[in-house]
Write a protein that holds these residues in place. Structure first.
Motif, PDB file in Angstrom:
ATOM      1  N   PRO A 222     -27.946  -9.975  33.214  1.00 24.77           N
ATOM      2  CA  PRO A 222     -26.806  -9.553  34.017  1.00 24.77           C
ATOM      3  C   PRO A 222     -26.889 -10.108  35.436  1.00 24.77           C
ATOM      4  O   PRO A 222     -25.881 -10.374  36.058  1.00 24.77           O
ATOM      5  CB  PRO A 222     -26.894  -8.032  34.020  1.00 24.77           C
ATOM      6  N   ARG A 223     -28.101 -10.264  35.914  1.00 19.53           N
ATOM      7  CA  ARG A 223     -28.199 -10.746  37.287  1.00 19.53           C
ATOM      8  C   ARG A 223     -29.436 -11.609  37.514  1.00 19.53           C
ATOM      9  O   ARG A 223     -30.472 -11.133  37.966  1.00 19.53           O
ATOM     10  CB  ARG A 223     -28.218  -9.571  38.250  1.00 19.53           C
ATOM     11  N   PRO A 224     -29.311 -12.903  37.228  1.00 20.02           N
ATOM     12  CA  PRO A 224     -30.416 -13.803  37.547  1.00 20.02           C
ATOM     13  C   PRO A 224     -30.633 -13.783  39.057  1.00 20.02           C
ATOM     14  O   PRO A 224     -29.679 -13.620  39.816  1.00 20.02           O
ATOM     15  CB  PRO A 224     -29.899 -15.179  37.111  1.00 20.02           C
ATOM     16  N   ARG A 225     -31.887 -13.946  39.481  1.00 20.89           N
ATOM     17  CA  ARG A 225     -32.113 -13.906  40.927  1.00 20.89           C
ATOM     18  C   ARG A 225     -33.430 -14.560  41.319  1.00 20.89           C
ATOM     19  O   ARG A 225     -34.289 -14.821  40.487  1.00 20.89           O
ATOM     20  CB  ARG A 225     -32.110 -12.456  41.440  1.00 20.89           C
ATOM     21  N   ALA A 226     -33.521 -14.832  42.610  1.00 17.37           N
ATOM     22  CA  ALA A 226     -34.781 -15.255  43.234  1.00 17.37           C
ATOM     23  C   ALA A 226     -35.383 -16.495  42.577  1.00 17.37           C
ATOM     24  O   ALA A 226     -36.554 -16.497  42.209  1.00 17.37           O
ATOM     25  CB  ALA A 226     -35.780 -14.100  43.245  1.00 17.37           C
ATOM     26  N   GLY A 227     -34.595 -17.545  42.449  1.00 15.09           N
ATOM     27  CA  GLY A 227     -35.140 -18.792  41.928  1.00 15.09           C
ATOM     28  C   GLY A 227     -35.623 -18.635  40.505  1.00 15.09           C
ATOM     29  O   GLY A 227     -34.883 -18.158  39.649  1.00 15.09           O
ATOM     30  N   VAL A 228     -36.869 -19.010  40.243  1.00 14.77           N
ATOM     31  CA  VAL A 228     -37.360 -18.961  38.867  1.00 14.77           C
ATOM     32  C   VAL A 228     -37.938 -17.593  38.504  1.00 14.77           C
ATOM     33  O   VAL A 228     -38.492 -17.430  37.420  1.00 14.77           O
ATOM     34  CB  VAL A 228     -38.425 -20.054  38.606  1.00 14.77           C
ATOM     35  N   LEU A 229     -37.782 -16.607  39.375  1.00 14.31           N
ATOM     36  CA  LEU A 229     -38.367 -15.290  39.059  1.00 14.31           C
ATOM     37  C   LEU A 229     -37.597 -14.578  37.951  1.00 14.31           C
ATOM     38  O   LEU A 229     -38.189 -13.917  37.107  1.00 14.31           O
ATOM     39  CB  LEU A 229     -38.412 -14.405  40.306  1.00 14.31           C
ATOM     40  N   ARG A 230     -36.301 -14.656  37.968  1.00 11.85           N
ATOM     41  CA  ARG A 230     -35.523 -14.059  36.875  1.00 11.85           C
ATOM     42  C   ARG A 230     -34.439 -15.024  36.466  1.00 11.85           C
ATOM     43  O   ARG A 230     -33.452 -15.216  37.171  1.00 11.85           O
ATOM     44  CB  ARG A 230     -34.912 -12.709  37.286  1.00 11.85           C
ATOM     45  N   THR A 231     -34.631 -15.654  35.320  1.00 12.90           N
ATOM     46  CA  THR A 231     -33.725 -16.709  34.875  1.00 12.90           C
ATOM     47  C   THR A 231     -33.176 -16.362  33.498  1.00 12.90           C
ATOM     48  O   THR A 231     -33.651 -15.442  32.834  1.00 12.90           O
ATOM     49  CB  THR A 231     -34.472 -18.048  34.786  1.00 12.90           C
ATOM     50  N   ARG A 232     -32.182 -17.098  33.087  1.00 13.74           N
ATOM     51  CA  ARG A 232     -31.591 -16.843  31.767  1.00 13.74           C
ATOM     52  C   ARG A 232     -32.290 -17.652  30.692  1.00 13.74           C
ATOM     53  O   ARG A 232     -32.202 -17.329  29.510  1.00 13.74           O
ATOM     54  CB  ARG A 232     -30.098 -17.164  31.803  1.00 13.74           C
ATOM     55  N   GLU A 233     -32.943 -18.728  31.101  1.00 12.59           N
ATOM     56  CA  GLU A 233     -33.719 -19.532  30.151  1.00 12.59           C
ATOM     57  C   GLU A 233     -35.087 -19.764  30.750  1.00 12.59           C
ATOM     58  O   GLU A 233     -35.193 -20.172  31.911  1.00 12.59           O
ATOM     59  CB  GLU A 233     -33.014 -20.871  29.902  1.00 12.59           C
ATOM     60  N   PHE A 234     -36.126 -19.491  29.988  1.00 12.67           N
ATOM     61  CA  PHE A 234     -37.475 -19.706  30.518  1.00 12.67           C
ATOM     62  C   PHE A 234     -38.441 -19.891  29.365  1.00 12.67           C
ATOM     63  O   PHE A 234     -38.164 -19.512  28.226  1.00 12.67           O
ATOM     64  CB  PHE A 234     -37.903 -18.525  31.387  1.00 12.67           C
ATOM     65  N   ILE A 235     -39.569 -20.500  29.694  1.00  7.92           N
ATOM     66  CA  ILE A 235     -40.599 -20.700  28.683  1.00  7.92           C
ATOM     67  C   ILE A 235     -41.555 -19.517  28.717  1.00  7.92           C
ATOM     68  O   ILE A 235     -41.943 -19.057  29.786  1.00  7.92           O
ATOM     69  CB  ILE A 235     -41.356 -22.014  28.937  1.00  7.92           C
ATOM     70  N   MET A 236     -41.878 -19.033  27.528  1.00  7.95           N
ATOM     71  CA  MET A 236     -42.827 -17.932  27.447  1.00  7.95           C
ATOM     72  C   MET A 236     -43.904 -18.282  26.426  1.00  7.95           C
ATOM     73  O   MET A 236     -43.613 -18.890  25.406  1.00  7.95           O
ATOM     74  CB  MET A 236     -42.114 -16.640  27.027  1.00  7.95           C
ATOM     75  N   LYS A 237     -45.122 -17.916  26.760  1.00  7.11           N
ATOM     76  CA  LYS A 237     -46.166 -17.899  25.747  1.00  7.11           C
ATOM     77  C   LYS A 237     -46.040 -16.543  25.082  1.00  7.11           C
ATOM     78  O   LYS A 237     -46.204 -15.512  25.746  1.00  7.11           O
ATOM     79  CB  LYS A 237     -47.553 -18.047  26.386  1.00  7.11           C
TER      80      LYS A 237
END
Length: 555
Positions: free
Chosen positions: A143-158
RNA sequence: CGGAACGUGGCGCAGCCUGGUAGCGCACCUGCUUUGGGAGCAGGGGGUCGCGGGUUCAAAUCCCGCCGUUCCGACCA
């Protein structure tokens, strides 16, 4: 790498809309660039850091027996319908259709997929335990991406997944991950702690999250004596006591228009803690429940859910047992009281407009439903409440996914049982951003040496082709040959710009070669963290040995 | 989802109220000078002013609609 060849677009000014330090610095340093809301590209230098974090995680998960694989992001919705999450998760799940109009989803995590594969192949207790993992993109319509790469809609996760025959096995696999995670965060050079957490949408029975304290943190964490740490959402502590209500205040109280705690407490001249706050909810099974906390406390939504053991929603106006703003204890109404309410007299709503009353509380159904407040204590010592970002989480899933997706095994007697699963996530981007947050300063980033894009930056003063640049290039080749990933600033830029860019990019060790070095045979050395000059510098002739000797002393 | 902003060269901004030649700093290109803390001088290039419609002789500017982005809160692995 020679800086003259590197795609490293540094900026003097941060983006106008950036707030968080890591957002500003990672953009300014040329590590990341935004493509859309919550969608970020990793530029070459940033990707080097990301890859180093990934490799560090890989080594530790391999070390506990993890087997790396790769599962798709685009998945049939069918699997998610079987697990129930297709229905349970709202707009956060990207849903789409393929050309044949089949329902598809973009995976926000991979429990369904990994359970599907395990269900296909795991037959016997001899196949267990097992640890599978991958590094893969996750898609979440935040609902609310923020703060650069801290909260994104697409990201890599282990994300790793463990498979065991029973709860005991799961506990052991869980413990292996806790130990691996501790090593990962230590090696990444972060300040971090482990917290008990809520299981949230993952379902299951036990969960921990790993938090890195920093100003841009989205969560609040409660830290107390004896190593206590828990997310504020579920934390528990001892409340500050409140003086008993004055005997002069008694009976019916006329409180016209005073619908807030502040107004009533102010009007009576008593502390907010002498009041009880009524919070009317409609619980899934119990129906209307009036939950009470002290006037100076707040209800914790998740704590209330967990304490009631069922979901709830705030009651509508028409469902209230009295006028809004003047609710109080009432016979025949289902009531629960927070544990921090000591027996005694309290001002409460009189269930009549513009009136409050004094209520003698002697006990009732008590639950732990309030949020920890500043000033609370644990073991007699005051708690600290700090912002932190979540850099990982681990869940004991139990049979949450194995049952609906048919993952079972046969025991020694040929009897079928559901597999006990655990799931364990880490976001490399957040580890990188947390490091920037924790160690960045007004000049730029100060990477922990384990995840820096480059180990050493050699600043070659002067123009290309000058003797000092030739000497710097020689130093660069020595360090590269010795295994240090090195960035050579061989540009024609001025001295100040080179130093400023070096401090922005944040390699742990900076070596400077100028005309002085030609005479002294010494490259000046400075640690980025704290900008500490190294006495005596580094001899050009034996630079590799000197840096090798220095390296273990660098954080 | 509630509240508040913003959208003008790569970045940061002015211009808009009061309609009429698109401007500034940094960055970029060329030349010369300079080279131990974001250099100086001279010359130069680059902008459908988010998109669509309307008003007007004329729209970056006024009106309507849409899109995008951000911040605070809610929510959130």
């Amino acid at each position: 790498m020679r800086m003259s060849q590197l795609f490293l677009p540094t900026e003097r000014q941060p983006p106008a809309d950036a707030e968080a330090l890591s957002h500003k610095l990672m953009v300014r340093a040329g590590l990341v660039r935004q493509l859309g809301s919550g969608l970020w590209t990793w530029l070459p230098a940033g990707w080097r850091t990301h890859q180093r974090v990934v490799q560090l995680i890989r080594e530790e998960i391999d070390a506990i027996g993890g087997q790396e694989m790769l599962m798709p992001v685009l998945q049939p919705a069918e699997l998610w319908k079987r697990s129930g999450r297709y229905q349970a998760i709202g707009d956060e799940l990207f849903r789409l259709h393929d050309r044949r109009d089949a329902d598809m989803v973009l995976a926000m995590t991979h429990e369904e997929a990994v359970t599907f594969h395990a269900a296909q192949s795991v037959r016997s207790y001899r196949d267990l335990p097992m640890i599978l993992y991958h590094f893969q993109i996750k898609e979440r319509d935040e609902p609310r991406p923020r703060a650069g790469v801290l909260r994104t809609r697409e990201f890599i996760m282990k994300d790793s997944y463990t498979f065991d025959r029973d709860a005991e096995g799961l506990a052991a696999s869980y413990q292996l991950h806790r130990e691996a995670y501790a090593r990962i965060y230590d090696r990444a050079g972060l300040e971090w702690f482990e917290c008990r957490s809520d299981v949230g949408m993952m379902g299951g029975t036990m969960a921990h999250e790993y938090m890195a304290p920093c100003a841009a943190g989205e969560d609040d964490v409660v830290l107390g004596a004896g190593g206590y740490s828990a997310n504020l959402e579920i934390a528990t502590a001892d409340a500050q006591p409140v003086a008993p209500l004055s005997d002069e205040i008694a009976g019916e109280l006329h409180t016209p228009g005073q619908t807030t705690i502040e107004a009533v407490a102010g009007g009576l001249g008593v502390p907010a803690g002498n009041l009880l706050k009524a919070f009317p909810v409609i619980a899934e099974e119990r129906g209307l429940v009036l939950a009470f906390v002290r006037g100076d406390h707040r209800i914790g939504d998740i704590k209330l859910t967990n304490a009631l053991g069922q979901t709830w929603r705030p009651a509508n106006e028409s469902e209230l047992p009295g006028p809004a703003g003047f609710l109080g204890p009432k016979d025949g109404v289902d009531m629960v009281f927070d544990e921090a309410i000591a027996p005694g007299r309290y001002v409460v709503g009189a269930n009549a407009p513009d009136h409050h009353a004094v209520f003698a509380y002697e006990g009732g159904e008590t639950l732990d439903i309030r949020l920890v407040e500043p000033g609370d204590s644990i073991g007699g010592a005051p708690v600290r409440i700090e912002p932190a970002i979540e850099i990982g989480n681990i869940f004991q899933l139990g049979t949450r996914y194995s049952v609906p997706l048919g993952l079972t095994f046969s025991d020694e007697h040929g009897k079928e049982h559901p597999v006990f699963m655990g799931s364990y996530g880490i976001g490399p981007a957040r580890i990188a951003a947390a490091a920037v947050e924790q160690y960045g300063d007004e000049r730029g980033i100060a990477w922990p040496k384990s995840i820096a894009p480059f180990d050493v930056e050699v600043v070659a003063l002067g123009k290309p082709g000058t003797p000092e640049q030739e000497a710097a290039a020689g130093l660069y080749r020595q360090l590269q040959a010795a295994g240090f990933s090195t960035l050579l600033d061989d540009r024609a830029s001025g001295t100040g710009e080179k130093f400023a860019d070096a401090e922005l990019l944040g390699a742990p060790l900076r070596l400077t070669v100028g005309k002085r070095s030609l005479e002294s045979g010494i490259a000046e050395a400075q640690l980025r963290r704290g900008q500490v000059d190294q006495e005596g510098g580094v001899p050009l002739a034996t630079a590799a040995e000197a840096v090798q000797a220095l390296w273990p002393t660098i954080p």
